[in-house]
Enzyme design. Structure first.
Site, PDB file in Angstrom:
ATOM      1  N   GLN A 103      49.281  28.495 -79.594  1.00  0.00           N
ATOM      2  CA  GLN A 103      49.460  27.057 -79.641  1.00  0.00           C
ATOM      3  C   GLN A 103      49.298  26.464 -81.022  1.00  0.00           C
ATOM      4  OE1 GLN A 103      47.391  24.908 -76.673  1.00  0.00           O
ATOM      5  NE2 GLN A 103      48.275  22.972 -77.261  1.00  0.00           N
ATOM      6  N   ASP A 133      53.601  43.266 -77.910  1.00  0.00           N
ATOM      7  CA  ASP A 133      53.708  41.984 -78.607  1.00  0.00           C
ATOM      8  C   ASP A 133      54.870  42.021 -79.598  1.00  0.00           C
ATOM      9  OD1 ASP A 133      52.706  39.503 -80.138  1.00  0.00           O
ATOM     10  OD2 ASP A 133      51.096  39.795 -78.686  1.00  0.00           O
ATOM     11  N   HIS A 186      52.249  37.206 -84.798  1.00  0.00           N
ATOM     12  CA  HIS A 186      51.484  37.094 -83.553  1.00  0.00           C
ATOM     13  C   HIS A 186      50.819  38.411 -83.150  1.00  0.00           C
ATOM     14  CE1 HIS A 186      50.899  36.517 -79.151  1.00  0.00           C
ATOM     15  NE2 HIS A 186      50.753  35.249 -79.463  1.00  0.00           N
ATOM     16  N   VAL A 203      38.392  40.992 -91.627  1.00  0.00           N
ATOM     17  CA  VAL A 203      37.661  40.612 -90.423  1.00  0.00           C
ATOM     18  C   VAL A 203      37.236  41.852 -89.645  1.00  0.00           C
ATOM     19  CG1 VAL A 203      38.824  38.390 -90.196  1.00  0.00           C
ATOM     20  CG2 VAL A 203      39.811  40.411 -89.103  1.00  0.00           C
ATOM     21  N   ASN A 277      49.234  28.901 -71.716  1.00  0.00           N
ATOM     22  CA  ASN A 277      48.891  27.701 -72.486  1.00  0.00           C
ATOM     23  C   ASN A 277      49.511  26.446 -71.887  1.00  0.00           C
ATOM     24  OD1 ASN A 277      47.650  29.445 -74.296  1.00  0.00           O
ATOM     25  ND2 ASN A 277      49.471  29.610 -75.578  1.00  0.00           N
ATOM     26  N   TYR A 291      49.132  38.737 -61.934  1.00  0.00           N
ATOM     27  CA  TYR A 291      49.169  39.901 -61.056  1.00  0.00           C
ATOM     28  C   TYR A 291      47.759  40.430 -60.815  1.00  0.00           C
ATOM     29  CZ  TYR A 291      54.173  39.966 -62.197  1.00  0.00           C
ATOM     30  OH  TYR A 291      55.482  39.628 -62.359  1.00  0.00           O
ATOM     31  N   VAL A 294      46.057  42.971 -63.228  1.00  0.00           N
ATOM     32  CA  VAL A 294      45.840  42.567 -64.619  1.00  0.00           C
ATOM     33  C   VAL A 294      44.608  41.679 -64.731  1.00  0.00           C
ATOM     34  CG1 VAL A 294      46.868  41.368 -66.593  1.00  0.00           C
ATOM     35  CG2 VAL A 294      48.323  42.699 -65.046  1.00  0.00           C
ATOM     36  N   SER A 341      46.484  33.668 -76.071  1.00  0.00           N
ATOM     37  CA  SER A 341      46.868  34.901 -76.759  1.00  0.00           C
ATOM     38  C   SER A 341      45.723  35.454 -77.588  1.00  0.00           C
ATOM     39  CB  SER A 341      48.046  34.638 -77.697  1.00  0.00           C
ATOM     40  OG  SER A 341      49.263  34.646 -77.021  1.00  0.00           O
TER      41      SER A 341
END
Length: 509
Positions: A103, A133, A186, A203, A277, A291, A294, A341
């Protein structure tokens, strides 16, 4: 820990981060593109030749074993109509899109106590995590050492000439080092949260010694067709990957993606996905997160409040940080993104850490949910609570004080154990899932309740699923929802007070 150079770059990219964030906002309808492209699902042993013959052009074929087979490609309207009337055809669906869920433009590692797990030596070593991804930067300074074999579908292969599209353009990298290299940002961002190395650079990821596999099924604009996504899920399962992170989705169900998810589930893959989102909203969790197979992850912020963009609903299993999350982007750079995400790879990394520590993959969901921190949100918003990696591994914070004796003259007084006043269980079986709804009420004469936990147990005592609630005062009541695809034998309810006294009871399933 971030270097000084890293901190400077982050500040300098502050303006551009907003642009990157808005380019992929929201979700796309799965039936929004390529009107003549369909996916045809057929029975395991018949119908495949007919589907092939009916296609003007075949894109790919799937073999999901006992689940069935499928063909994707271009079909005329007449062919689609005939196939829909064929008794050997399970479904005909448009080959629409799913897309990256993001977002805007990770304090999160500390908030979920993943740093405590890393300090204790729990780093995900030997476990493989597929990032399904937009790819992963093939040479990032804090990711490259952790990268394993990657994969890209033909449509999603890396490009330096992104054509834009309905979700915006790519990141304009100068060179594609691999077909699965990240031309969007992403996927690399998700990979960093799940498994950036503990090498003093950039990081720290939740599972810094896990092996990361780029499964590039989303194109440079962030969108990917249903058959590409199904192909990526199946490829990863066939490689024997332990965990799949899917920070992508759609508000529309897909038969071929469902087939692929069931295929991976049968092979023991732990699948984690972003809830979506679409917030503020209720009962709006997207697919594939919705599902049963998941783990669906919603998003919270630095204050453990629900992110205003986070999708919610009964399918949410757990929450994790998803607002202004700092992580990796190509090339050797870092940025803050927001979205479910960003929440999902926290949980995927945690799953890898548990598996590396010896947890059976089938028990990962239950262990993560049992250890989650109740941060005061509704169940549909946080599921079992906000992720706590250290608690899931039974790692204690060294900063906690040991129990000390009170000098108030009451040392000789025995504290009373808490009581279970109500313990009701209703069960049902839906498809391959066995469910138990637990209705409970507890009390404590000392007025010091602390927690209530419901557990679904196998015949050998293995915990198949669990849910905990933080409570306080002298009485409390509530409900827990448990589920498992194994055969449960009984349900156990345990209430604990602040002194560590506990009372348990069981009911047959």
């Amino acid at each position: 820990m971030p270097s000084e150079d890293f901190s400077r770059r982050t500040i300098l990219r502050g303006v551009g981060a907003g642009v990157a964030g808005t380019a992929l906002a929201g979700q796309a309808s799965a039936a929004d593109v390529r009107n003549d492209e369909y996916v045809v699902g057929v029975d395991p042993d018949r119908g495949l030749d007919r589907a092939r013959e009916a296609a003007d052009e075949v894109r790919r074929e799937f073999d999901f074993g006992s689940i069935g087979r499928a063909v994707s490609g271009r079909f005329s309207e007449n062919a689609v109509e005939n196939l829909q009337n064929n008794p050997n055809v399970r479904y005909v669906e448009r080959n629409g899109l799913m897309r990256a869920l993001e977002q805007e433009t990770p304090y999160g590692i500390e908030q979920v106590d993943a740093d405590l797990a890393v300090d204790d030596g729990e780093t995900g070593d030997g476990v493989s995590v597929a990032i399904i991804d937009t790819g992963i930067d093939a040479q990032h300074e804090t990711l490259e050492a952790n990268l394993g074999e990657g994969y890209a579908t033909e449509d999603a292969a890396c490009t330096t000439d992104c054509g834009g599209g309905p979700f915006g353009g790519g990141n304009d990298i100068d060179d594609c080092l691999e077909e699965w290299d990240d031309d969007n940002d992403h996927g690399t961002h998700c990979a960093g949260t799940a498994g950036a190395a503990d090498d003093g650079t950039g990081v720290l990821g939740v599972a810094p010694d896990a092996t990361l596999h780029a499964v590039k099924v989303l194109q440079c604009d962030g969108g990917g067709t249903l058959d590409d996504i199904a192909a990526g899920i199946q490829w990863s399962a066939d490689q024997g990957h332990d965990v799949q992170n899917m920070s992508l989705g759609s508000d529309t169900d897909s038969d071929v993606v469902r087939d692929a998810v069931q295929y991976a589930d049968e092979r023991g893959v732990v699948m984690v996905a972003a809830a979506g989102n679409d917030g503020p909203c209720t009962d709006c969790v997207g697919y594939p997160a919705a599902y049963d197979e998941v783990i669906a992850v919603s998003a919270t912020d630095e204050d453990d409040d629900l992110a205003d963009f986070s999708s919610t609903g009964p399918e949410v299993d757990i929450a994790a940080p998803g607002v202004d999350v700092l992580s990796t982007i190509p090339r050797d750079d870092y940025d803050e993104f927001s979205g479910t995400s960003m929440s999902s790879p926290h949980v995927a990394g945690a799953a890898a850490t548990l598996i590396a520590a010896g947890t059976d993959p089938a028990d990962v969901r239950g262990e993560l949910m049992a250890a989650a921190d109740d941060v005061g949100l509704d169940d549909n918003e946080q599921g079992a609570g906000r992720l706590n990696v250290a608690d899931a591994l039974d790692i204690e914070d060294d900063g906690d004080d040991d129990d000390e004796d009170d000098d108030d003259g009451d040392d000789d007084e025995e504290p009373s154990s808490p009581d279970i006043d109500t313990f009701g269980v209703s069960t049902q079986t839906t498809g391959r899932w066995n469910r138990a709804d637990v209705d409970w009420a507890v009390s404590d004469d000392d007025g010091a309740l602390e927690s209530v936990t419901s557990e679904l147990l196998a015949a050998d005592g293995t915990v198949l699923d669990s849910e905990s609630s933080s409570v306080g005062g002298s009485s409390a009541d509530g409900e827990h929802e448990l589920r498992s695809d194994d055969d449960p034998e009984e349900v156990r309810l345990t209430v604990v007070d602040e002194e560590g006294n506990e009372t348990s009871d069981t009911r047959s399933y």
